[in-house]
Write a protein that holds these residues in place. Sequence first.
Motif, PDB file in Angstrom:
ATOM      1  N   LYS A 137       0.835  -1.192   0.000  1.00  0.00           N
ATOM      2  CA  LYS A 137       0.000   0.000   0.000  1.00  0.00           C
ATOM      3  C   LYS A 137       0.874   1.247   0.000  1.00  0.00           C
ATOM      4  O   LYS A 137       1.842   1.345   0.744  1.00  0.00           O
ATOM      5  CB  LYS A 137      -0.892  -0.004   1.239  1.00  0.00           C
ATOM      6  CG  LYS A 137      -1.852   1.141   1.336  1.00  0.00           C
ATOM      7  CD  LYS A 137      -2.703   0.972   2.584  1.00  0.00           C
ATOM      8  CE  LYS A 137      -3.608   2.121   2.832  1.00  0.00           C
ATOM      9  NZ  LYS A 137      -4.393   1.941   4.059  1.00  0.00           N
ATOM     10  N   LYS A 138       0.501   2.202  -0.831  1.00  0.00           N
ATOM     11  CA  LYS A 138       1.179   3.492  -0.878  1.00  0.00           C
ATOM     12  C   LYS A 138       0.099   4.553  -0.699  1.00  0.00           C
ATOM     13  O   LYS A 138      -0.971   4.452  -1.290  1.00  0.00           O
ATOM     14  CB  LYS A 138       1.885   3.659  -2.219  1.00  0.00           C
ATOM     15  CG  LYS A 138       2.675   4.911  -2.339  1.00  0.00           C
ATOM     16  CD  LYS A 138       3.440   4.952  -3.648  1.00  0.00           C
ATOM     17  CE  LYS A 138       4.240   6.239  -3.717  1.00  0.00           C
ATOM     18  NZ  LYS A 138       4.969   6.346  -4.969  1.00  0.00           N
ATOM     19  N   VAL A 139       0.366   5.570   0.125  1.00  0.00           N
ATOM     20  CA  VAL A 139      -0.609   6.622   0.397  1.00  0.00           C
ATOM     21  C   VAL A 139      -0.026   7.953  -0.044  1.00  0.00           C
ATOM     22  O   VAL A 139       1.111   8.290   0.278  1.00  0.00           O
ATOM     23  CB  VAL A 139      -0.985   6.663   1.896  1.00  0.00           C
ATOM     24  CG1 VAL A 139      -1.977   7.773   2.174  1.00  0.00           C
ATOM     25  CG2 VAL A 139      -1.537   5.330   2.344  1.00  0.00           C
ATOM     26  N   SER A 140      -0.821   8.731  -0.786  1.00  0.00           N
ATOM     27  CA  SER A 140      -0.399  10.042  -1.269  1.00  0.00           C
ATOM     28  C   SER A 140      -0.267  11.017  -0.106  1.00  0.00           C
ATOM     29  O   SER A 140      -1.150  11.096   0.749  1.00  0.00           O
ATOM     30  CB  SER A 140      -1.418  10.574  -2.276  1.00  0.00           C
ATOM     31  OG  SER A 140      -1.170  11.917  -2.577  1.00  0.00           O
ATOM     32  N   LYS A 141       0.809  11.760  -0.091  1.00  0.00           N
ATOM     33  CA  LYS A 141       1.002  12.753   0.975  1.00  0.00           C
ATOM     34  C   LYS A 141       0.093  13.970   0.768  1.00  0.00           C
ATOM     35  O   LYS A 141      -0.304  14.612   1.727  1.00  0.00           O
ATOM     36  CB  LYS A 141       2.454  13.199   1.017  1.00  0.00           C
ATOM     37  CG  LYS A 141       3.385  12.117   1.496  1.00  0.00           C
ATOM     38  CD  LYS A 141       4.807  12.594   1.543  1.00  0.00           C
ATOM     39  CE  LYS A 141       5.715  11.456   1.993  1.00  0.00           C
ATOM     40  NZ  LYS A 141       7.114  11.840   1.988  1.00  0.00           N
ATOM     41  N   LEU A 142      -0.236  14.275  -0.473  1.00  0.00           N
ATOM     42  CA  LEU A 142      -1.084  15.440  -0.758  1.00  0.00           C
ATOM     43  C   LEU A 142      -2.566  15.170  -0.521  1.00  0.00           C
ATOM     44  O   LEU A 142      -3.247  15.927   0.160  1.00  0.00           O
ATOM     45  CB  LEU A 142      -0.894  15.883  -2.211  1.00  0.00           C
ATOM     46  CG  LEU A 142       0.438  16.529  -2.541  1.00  0.00           C
ATOM     47  CD1 LEU A 142       0.531  16.790  -4.033  1.00  0.00           C
ATOM     48  CD2 LEU A 142       0.589  17.821  -1.777  1.00  0.00           C
ATOM     49  N   THR A 143      -3.066  14.097  -1.101  1.00  0.00           N
ATOM     50  CA  THR A 143      -4.503  13.841  -1.052  1.00  0.00           C
ATOM     51  C   THR A 143      -4.902  12.779  -0.044  1.00  0.00           C
ATOM     52  O   THR A 143      -6.089  12.574   0.188  1.00  0.00           O
ATOM     53  CB  THR A 143      -5.009  13.390  -2.436  1.00  0.00           C
ATOM     54  OG1 THR A 143      -4.331  12.188  -2.795  1.00  0.00           O
ATOM     55  CG2 THR A 143      -4.763  14.455  -3.476  1.00  0.00           C
ATOM     56  N   ASN A 144      -3.929  12.070   0.535  1.00  0.00           N
ATOM     57  CA  ASN A 144      -4.176  11.004   1.503  1.00  0.00           C
ATOM     58  C   ASN A 144      -4.979   9.858   0.892  1.00  0.00           C
ATOM     59  O   ASN A 144      -5.746   9.189   1.581  1.00  0.00           O
ATOM     60  CB  ASN A 144      -4.868  11.555   2.760  1.00  0.00           C
ATOM     61  CG  ASN A 144      -4.637  10.665   3.955  1.00  0.00           C
ATOM     62  OD1 ASN A 144      -3.630   9.976   4.036  1.00  0.00           O
ATOM     63  ND2 ASN A 144      -5.573  10.679   4.885  1.00  0.00           N
ATOM     64  N   LYS A 145      -4.850   9.642  -0.424  1.00  0.00           N
ATOM     65  CA  LYS A 145      -5.542   8.554  -1.112  1.00  0.00           C
ATOM     66  C   LYS A 145      -4.596   7.369  -1.251  1.00  0.00           C
ATOM     67  O   LYS A 145      -3.422   7.539  -1.525  1.00  0.00           O
ATOM     68  CB  LYS A 145      -6.017   8.998  -2.487  1.00  0.00           C
ATOM     69  CG  LYS A 145      -7.117  10.030  -2.432  1.00  0.00           C
ATOM     70  CD  LYS A 145      -7.603  10.370  -3.807  1.00  0.00           C
ATOM     71  CE  LYS A 145      -8.741  11.361  -3.747  1.00  0.00           C
ATOM     72  NZ  LYS A 145      -9.243  11.671  -5.084  1.00  0.00           N
ATOM     73  N   PRO A 146      -5.119   6.154  -1.080  1.00  0.00           N
ATOM     74  CA  PRO A 146      -4.269   4.960  -1.169  1.00  0.00           C
ATOM     75  C   PRO A 146      -4.211   4.372  -2.577  1.00  0.00           C
ATOM     76  O   PRO A 146      -5.064   4.642  -3.422  1.00  0.00           O
ATOM     77  CB  PRO A 146      -4.956   3.984  -0.234  1.00  0.00           C
ATOM     78  CG  PRO A 146      -6.398   4.327  -0.357  1.00  0.00           C
ATOM     79  CD  PRO A 146      -6.439   5.819  -0.540  1.00  0.00           C
ATOM     80  N   MET A 147      -3.180   3.575  -2.807  1.00  0.00           N
ATOM     81  CA  MET A 147      -3.064   2.746  -3.997  1.00  0.00           C
ATOM     82  C   MET A 147      -2.320   1.490  -3.600  1.00  0.00           C
ATOM     83  O   MET A 147      -1.581   1.485  -2.621  1.00  0.00           O
ATOM     84  CB  MET A 147      -2.328   3.455  -5.137  1.00  0.00           C
ATOM     85  CG  MET A 147      -0.825   3.413  -5.043  1.00  0.00           C
ATOM     86  SD  MET A 147       0.119   3.714  -6.541  1.00  0.00           S
ATOM     87  CE  MET A 147      -0.510   5.171  -7.215  1.00  0.00           C
ATOM     88  N   TYR A 148      -2.553   0.411  -4.326  1.00  0.00           N
ATOM     89  CA  TYR A 148      -1.792  -0.818  -4.130  1.00  0.00           C
ATOM     90  C   TYR A 148      -0.957  -1.043  -5.366  1.00  0.00           C
ATOM     91  O   TYR A 148      -1.416  -0.818  -6.485  1.00  0.00           O
ATOM     92  CB  TYR A 148      -2.719  -2.010  -3.878  1.00  0.00           C
ATOM     93  CG  TYR A 148      -3.219  -2.041  -2.458  1.00  0.00           C
ATOM     94  CD1 TYR A 148      -2.459  -2.624  -1.464  1.00  0.00           C
ATOM     95  CD2 TYR A 148      -4.415  -1.455  -2.101  1.00  0.00           C
ATOM     96  CE1 TYR A 148      -2.889  -2.638  -0.150  1.00  0.00           C
ATOM     97  CE2 TYR A 148      -4.859  -1.462  -0.789  1.00  0.00           C
ATOM     98  CZ  TYR A 148      -4.082  -2.059   0.173  1.00  0.00           C
ATOM     99  OH  TYR A 148      -4.504  -2.061   1.481  1.00  0.00           O
ATOM    100  N   LYS A 149       0.296  -1.447  -5.162  1.00  0.00           N
ATOM    101  CA  LYS A 149       1.187  -1.660  -6.288  1.00  0.00           C
ATOM    102  C   LYS A 149       2.165  -2.788  -6.014  1.00  0.00           C
ATOM    103  O   LYS A 149       2.394  -3.157  -4.881  1.00  0.00           O
ATOM    104  CB  LYS A 149       1.924  -0.370  -6.637  1.00  0.00           C
ATOM    105  CG  LYS A 149       2.851   0.145  -5.549  1.00  0.00           C
ATOM    106  CD  LYS A 149       3.458   1.489  -5.883  1.00  0.00           C
ATOM    107  CE  LYS A 149       4.299   1.393  -7.112  1.00  0.00           C
ATOM    108  NZ  LYS A 149       4.917   2.605  -7.537  1.00  0.00           N
ATOM    109  N   CYS A 150       2.697  -3.321  -7.098  1.00  0.00           N
ATOM    110  CA  CYS A 150       3.777  -4.300  -7.018  1.00  0.00           C
ATOM    111  C   CYS A 150       4.831  -3.851  -8.024  1.00  0.00           C
ATOM    112  O   CYS A 150       4.790  -2.724  -8.507  1.00  0.00           O
ATOM    113  CB  CYS A 150       3.264  -5.709  -7.307  1.00  0.00           C
ATOM    114  SG  CYS A 150       2.762  -5.982  -8.990  1.00  0.00           S
ATOM    115  N   LYS A 151       5.761  -4.733  -8.374  1.00  0.00           N
ATOM    116  CA  LYS A 151       6.830  -4.354  -9.296  1.00  0.00           C
ATOM    117  C   LYS A 151       6.320  -4.051 -10.695  1.00  0.00           C
ATOM    118  O   LYS A 151       6.905  -3.250 -11.405  1.00  0.00           O
ATOM    119  CB  LYS A 151       7.885  -5.466  -9.365  1.00  0.00           C
ATOM    120  CG  LYS A 151       8.632  -5.674  -8.070  1.00  0.00           C
ATOM    121  CD  LYS A 151       9.649  -6.771  -8.217  1.00  0.00           C
ATOM    122  CE  LYS A 151       8.984  -8.078  -7.845  1.00  0.00           C
ATOM    123  NZ  LYS A 151       9.898  -9.213  -7.805  1.00  0.00           N
ATOM    124  N   CYS A 152       5.212  -4.679 -11.100  1.00  0.00           N
ATOM    125  CA  CYS A 152       4.805  -4.568 -12.501  1.00  0.00           C
ATOM    126  C   CYS A 152       3.512  -3.788 -12.755  1.00  0.00           C
ATOM    127  O   CYS A 152       3.226  -3.435 -13.894  1.00  0.00           O
ATOM    128  CB  CYS A 152       4.705  -5.957 -13.114  1.00  0.00           C
ATOM    129  SG  CYS A 152       3.719  -7.103 -12.167  1.00  0.00           S
TER     130      CYS A 152
END
Length: 78
Positions: free
Chosen positions: A38-53
């Motif tokens: 999980k990665k969370v935006s510092k500006l909007t506080n919105k999450p995303m999930y990511k992997c290498k690809c």
Amino acid sequence: MTLEELQAEAKRQGYGLHKLQPYVPLLKCPQCGSRPWKKVSKLTNKPMYKCKCMDTGWCKGDRYARLKWNEMVERMKS
């Protein structure tokens, strides 16, 4: 106490009741086989999930990001 009485009392005190949503487990990436993080935006506080690809892009909330990730994985499998 019935549900209607509980809702009326909560409303009187300024609270609201909501139904809890079931937990959405994350699937592994079909390309690299790793679990997403999980990665969370510092500006909007919105999450995303990511992997290498791949990643989901910024989403409205954690539940939506999890659902979007699983949807992407299912599309790639078929």
